[in-house]
Design an enzyme around this catalytic site. Structure first.
Site, PDB file in Angstrom:
ATOM      1  N   CYS A   2       0.872  -1.634  -0.267  1.00  0.00           N
ATOM      2  CA  CYS A   2      -0.406   0.276   0.165  1.00  0.00           C
ATOM      3  C   CYS A   2       0.830   1.629  -0.119  1.00  0.00           C
ATOM      4  O   CYS A   2       2.404   1.490   0.543  1.00  0.00           O
ATOM      5  CB  CYS A   2      -0.874  -0.294   0.972  1.00  0.00           C
ATOM      6  N   ARG A  27       5.920   0.027  -5.543  1.00  0.00           N
ATOM      7  CA  ARG A  27       5.818  -0.617  -4.430  1.00  0.00           C
ATOM      8  C   ARG A  27       5.147  -2.292  -5.076  1.00  0.00           C
ATOM      9  O   ARG A  27       4.553  -3.021  -3.971  1.00  0.00           O
ATOM     10  CB  ARG A  27       4.659  -0.156  -3.454  1.00  0.00           C
ATOM     11  N   TRP A  74      -3.048  -2.951  -1.424  1.00  0.00           N
ATOM     12  CA  TRP A  74      -2.833  -5.138  -1.485  1.00  0.00           C
ATOM     13  C   TRP A  74      -3.028  -4.969  -0.221  1.00  0.00           C
ATOM     14  O   TRP A  74      -3.011  -5.478   0.664  1.00  0.00           O
ATOM     15  CB  TRP A  74      -0.849  -4.296  -1.350  1.00  0.00           C
ATOM     16  N   ASN A  98      -2.291   1.893   5.887  1.00  0.00           N
ATOM     17  CA  ASN A  98      -1.240   0.868   5.603  1.00  0.00           C
ATOM     18  C   ASN A  98      -1.332   0.437   6.626  1.00  0.00           C
ATOM     19  O   ASN A  98      -1.380   0.865   7.260  1.00  0.00           O
ATOM     20  CB  ASN A  98      -0.036   1.789   5.193  1.00  0.00           C
ATOM     21  N   GLY A  99      -1.284  -0.785   6.519  1.00  0.00           N
ATOM     22  CA  GLY A  99      -0.935  -1.833   8.085  1.00  0.00           C
ATOM     23  C   GLY A  99      -2.160  -2.901   8.529  1.00  0.00           C
ATOM     24  O   GLY A  99      -3.486  -2.162   6.960  1.00  0.00           O
ATOM     25  N   GLU A 478      18.940 -17.502  -4.014  1.00  0.00           N
ATOM     26  CA  GLU A 478      18.092 -16.567  -4.847  1.00  0.00           C
ATOM     27  C   GLU A 478      17.587 -16.740  -6.597  1.00  0.00           C
ATOM     28  O   GLU A 478      16.231 -16.733  -6.788  1.00  0.00           O
ATOM     29  CB  GLU A 478      19.278 -15.364  -4.634  1.00  0.00           C
ATOM     30  N   LYS A 482      13.762 -15.954  -7.418  1.00  0.00           N
ATOM     31  CA  LYS A 482      13.342 -15.295  -8.661  1.00  0.00           C
ATOM     32  C   LYS A 482      12.854 -16.185  -9.872  1.00  0.00           C
ATOM     33  O   LYS A 482      12.128 -15.393 -10.254  1.00  0.00           O
ATOM     34  CB  LYS A 482      15.188 -14.914  -9.430  1.00  0.00           C
ATOM     35  N   GLU A 485       9.379 -16.193  -8.356  1.00  0.00           N
ATOM     36  CA  GLU A 485       8.424 -14.574  -8.226  1.00  0.00           C
ATOM     37  C   GLU A 485       8.552 -13.934  -9.676  1.00  0.00           C
ATOM     38  O   GLU A 485       7.148 -13.797  -9.519  1.00  0.00           O
ATOM     39  CB  GLU A 485       9.852 -13.630  -7.800  1.00  0.00           C
ATOM     40  N   HIS A 501      19.015 -36.858   0.515  1.00  0.00           N
ATOM     41  CA  HIS A 501      17.860 -37.168   1.149  1.00  0.00           C
ATOM     42  C   HIS A 501      16.557 -36.317   1.873  1.00  0.00           C
ATOM     43  O   HIS A 501      15.761 -36.543   2.154  1.00  0.00           O
ATOM     44  CB  HIS A 501      18.633 -35.903   3.362  1.00  0.00           C
ATOM     45  N   LYS A 601       6.762  -4.367  -3.709  1.00  0.00           N
ATOM     46  CA  LYS A 601       7.950  -3.997  -3.300  1.00  0.00           C
ATOM     47  C   LYS A 601       8.689  -3.998  -1.805  1.00  0.00           C
ATOM     48  O   LYS A 601       9.775  -4.051  -2.033  1.00  0.00           O
ATOM     49  CB  LYS A 601       8.156  -3.003  -4.329  1.00  0.00           C
TER      50      LYS A 601
END
Ligand code: G6P
Length: 606
Positions: A2, A27, A74, A98-99, A478, A482, A485, A501, A601
């Protein structure tokens, strides 16, 4: 995530609010809205989707109010929809938030009993009705104080009132909020980037504070309503560009900028003449630190894992790594001689901030590695190591990852030297290698066409694995993150030696597997693990570094070689083709690369 904008001015504000909301688009969000006060009424426009749609909707009507608030949402409580988009308004009050309000169910019950009617499924709407209720019997400031006392959870708020055509209230607890100062107008913003195009004069609200903005005045108050004096900070004028240039996506641009990212950092921290690292006012001496704990989320967590490897290689310090959302609720043993390092691109991630706050409350030594130097995490740490990457707009972090790793490596190397864990000759050798890193990263960018041909096998795959050992394990994590995402392909990063394993059971004919095996101390072991997956039908993309030694290549489907350098620095070179793999896979699938679905973001909620 947000984003909030508020403007009070002597001229209509809707187009400036829209422009600022566009700055917050990076964002990641799912709906947007704006409200202004005009002719004693609240004028509200909201929509699902992008700010562009909101802008089109507004162009059809006249929004001439000179005070207003805007929001990109968001979704947390209630699906993304026009109804749930902010602002939320009653007859007299309009709110952006926001929150998360944790006690919204209880508050809603109380308000419904008092006759309030709710329109949305959001937690935010309780704020609107609480203020409306309190305004019946209290003045504005007392109503705000009473409302704030009722809320549990984290929030940043922007509030306007039908009867106050020049006034915005801002309030914060947990989520960041900034105030900007302009000529005959003042601004509220959830981050200073969004205000930068209007002003470089900024103040930040501390936790629990609220402010009253008018076009010609700004007042700050603590949670008891006492006046607070604030410093006005001048933001640097650098990095105001949000231009994609000739690139199709910010992510493509940010990947290509990485040689420059490395150069900026090296210029900042390396004294090239004396061949030394300058940590600029590092506040503790070597005897005060015997261990470090590195904390972050997402990609930043991976750079923490990478740093653990370097701190352990270069120093005799004990090193721990934690995910911020775990650390903040753990029964931690706080130790005076431990240094807590918080890694965050945005410097606003709610969990990382909460972990920092916990350490500060326990009087620990805190240090942050951030990109945004005006951020909450930077402001509240004892010591800050900026990564100097410039704005990163693509939701999936790329250049900030390299920047974080580089600063952490430089930090580990300097600590090692100060503590005499490394001798001068080796220290100087490593500094020399650092000086050529930017050029080598540039050469890694040339892997583009090889990566493009490799990604065909990934786009059609049900799933994929990324394997590595030692310093290649965080890079495997990483690389997999990527791909998840951006290309929405299931990808798992795994320590190569751990495959047998369990996950080896997943390998089937044609499954794409990235094996990261630079010629380091783990090379032979990783190559053995690679043979195990090849034997079970995996299509292996091997990423290694150039060498005169024979590389094992039997049955390898594809191989990408990066340049050769000091072992410590190979992760920087290997990361590039992995970023490109995710980028090109997402491009082939036609996905929204800079704004992947469901992601944000800057994650300012828990
Ligand atoms: C979000 C972003 C990730 C980022 C993480 C931590 O999930 O999508 O790219 O790594 O937040 O963000 P920070 O700003 O704390 O580095």
């Amino acid at each position: 995530m947000c984003g909030i904008i508020g403007i009070t001015s002597n001229k209509p504000v809707s187009s400036s609010i829209i422009n600022s909301l566009k700055k917050l688009e990076y964002r990641g969000y799912d709906s947007a809205g704006i409200a202004t006060i005009l002719d004693g009424g609240i004028n509200e426009v909201k929509c699902e989707g992008r700010v562009k749609t909101l802008e089109n909707n507004i162009s059809k009507i006249k929004m001439l109010g000179t005070v207003g608030i805007g929001h990109v949402r968001w979704a947390t409580h209630g699906a993304p929809s026009t109804l749930n988009a902010h602002p939320h308004s009653s007859e007299s009050v309009s709110v952006v938030h926001n929150g998360i309000i944790e006690n919204s169910t209880l508050l809603k019950k109380f308000l419904v009993e008092k006759g309030h009617k709710f329109k949305s499924q959001t937690d935010t709407e309780v704020i609107v009705h609480l203020i409306t209720e309190y305004l019946k019997e209290n003045d504005l400031k007392s109503s705000i104080l009473k409302m704030l006392k009722k809320l549990h959870g984290s929030f940043a708020l922007g509030i306007i009132f039908k009867d106050e055509p020049d006034l915005i209230i801002g309030a914060r607890r947990g989520s960041p909020l900034a105030v900007g100062y302009g000529p005959n107008e003042n601004y509220l913003g959830s981050d200073s980037y969004a205000l930068k195009s209007m002003t470089n004069k900024i103040s930040y609200l501390n936790d629990g504070e609220f402010c009253i903005l008018k076009k010609n005045s700004v007042e700050f108050f603590d949670e008891s309503g006492n006046k607070v004096n604030k410093k006005i900070l001048e933001l640097s004028s650098e990095d105001t560009s949000y231009d994609k240039g000739d690139y199709k996506h910010f992510m493509a641009k940010e990947i290509e900028e990485q040689p420059q990212t490395i150069k900026n950092c090296i210029n900042e921290y390396l004294d090239k003449i004396n061949k030394d690292i300058n940590l600029l006012n590092f506040p503790w001496n070597k005897n005060e630190i015997s261990s470090v704990t590195l904390i972050g989320c997402g990609t930043a967590y991976h750079s923490c894992l990478m740093a653990k490897h370097w701190f352990e290689q270069l120093t005799k310090l004990d090193v721990y790594v934690d995910i911020a959302s775990e650390f903040r609720y753990r029964n931690n043993r706080f130790k005076k001689d431990n240094l807590y390092i918080f890694v965050s691109q945005s410097g606003e991630t709610a969990d990382t901030y909460a972990a920092l706050d916990l350490c500060n409350k326990n009087n620990m030594k805190t240090c942050s590695v951030v990109n945004v130097v005006e951020s909450s995490i930077a402001r509240d740490s004892n010591f800050v190591l900026p990564i100097h990457c410039g704005p990163e707009i693509g939701v999936a972090s790329t250049k900030a990852f390299l920047g974080q790793m580089l600063v952490l490596y430089i930090f580990a190397l300097k600590l090692s030297y100060i503590r005499k864990d490394i001798d001068k000759e080796n220290y100087l050798k490593k500094i020399n290698s650092l000086l050529s890193l930017s050029e080598l990263v540039k050469k890694s960018l040339d892997t583009d066409s090889q990566v493009q041909s490799a990604c065909n096998s990934f786009v059609d795959a049900k799933g994929s694995m990324f394997l590595g050992r030692g310093s290649s394990f965080p890079i495997a994590l990483e690389g997999a993150l990527k791909l998840k995402e951006l290309a929405y392909i299931h990808a798992e990063g795994y320590p190569a030696g751990e495959m047998k394993h369990g996950p080896l059971a997943l390998i089937e004919d044609g499954m794409p597997v990235v094996v990261i095996a630079p010629r380091d101390d783990y090379y032979n072991k990783t190559i053995s693990n690679m043979q195990e997956v090849i034997a079970r039908g995996a299509k292996v993309l091997l990423i290694t570094n150039k060498s005169t030694d024979e590389v094992f290549s039997e049955n390898i489907w594809q191989k990408i070689e990066v340049e050769n350098t000091d072992q410590d620095l190979l992760p920087f070179l290997i990361t590039i083709p992995l970023q490109k793999l995710a980028y090109h896979s997402a491009l082939k699938k036609g996905y929204d690369i800079d704004k992947p679905r469901n992601l944000a973001k800057s994650v300012t909620v828990e």
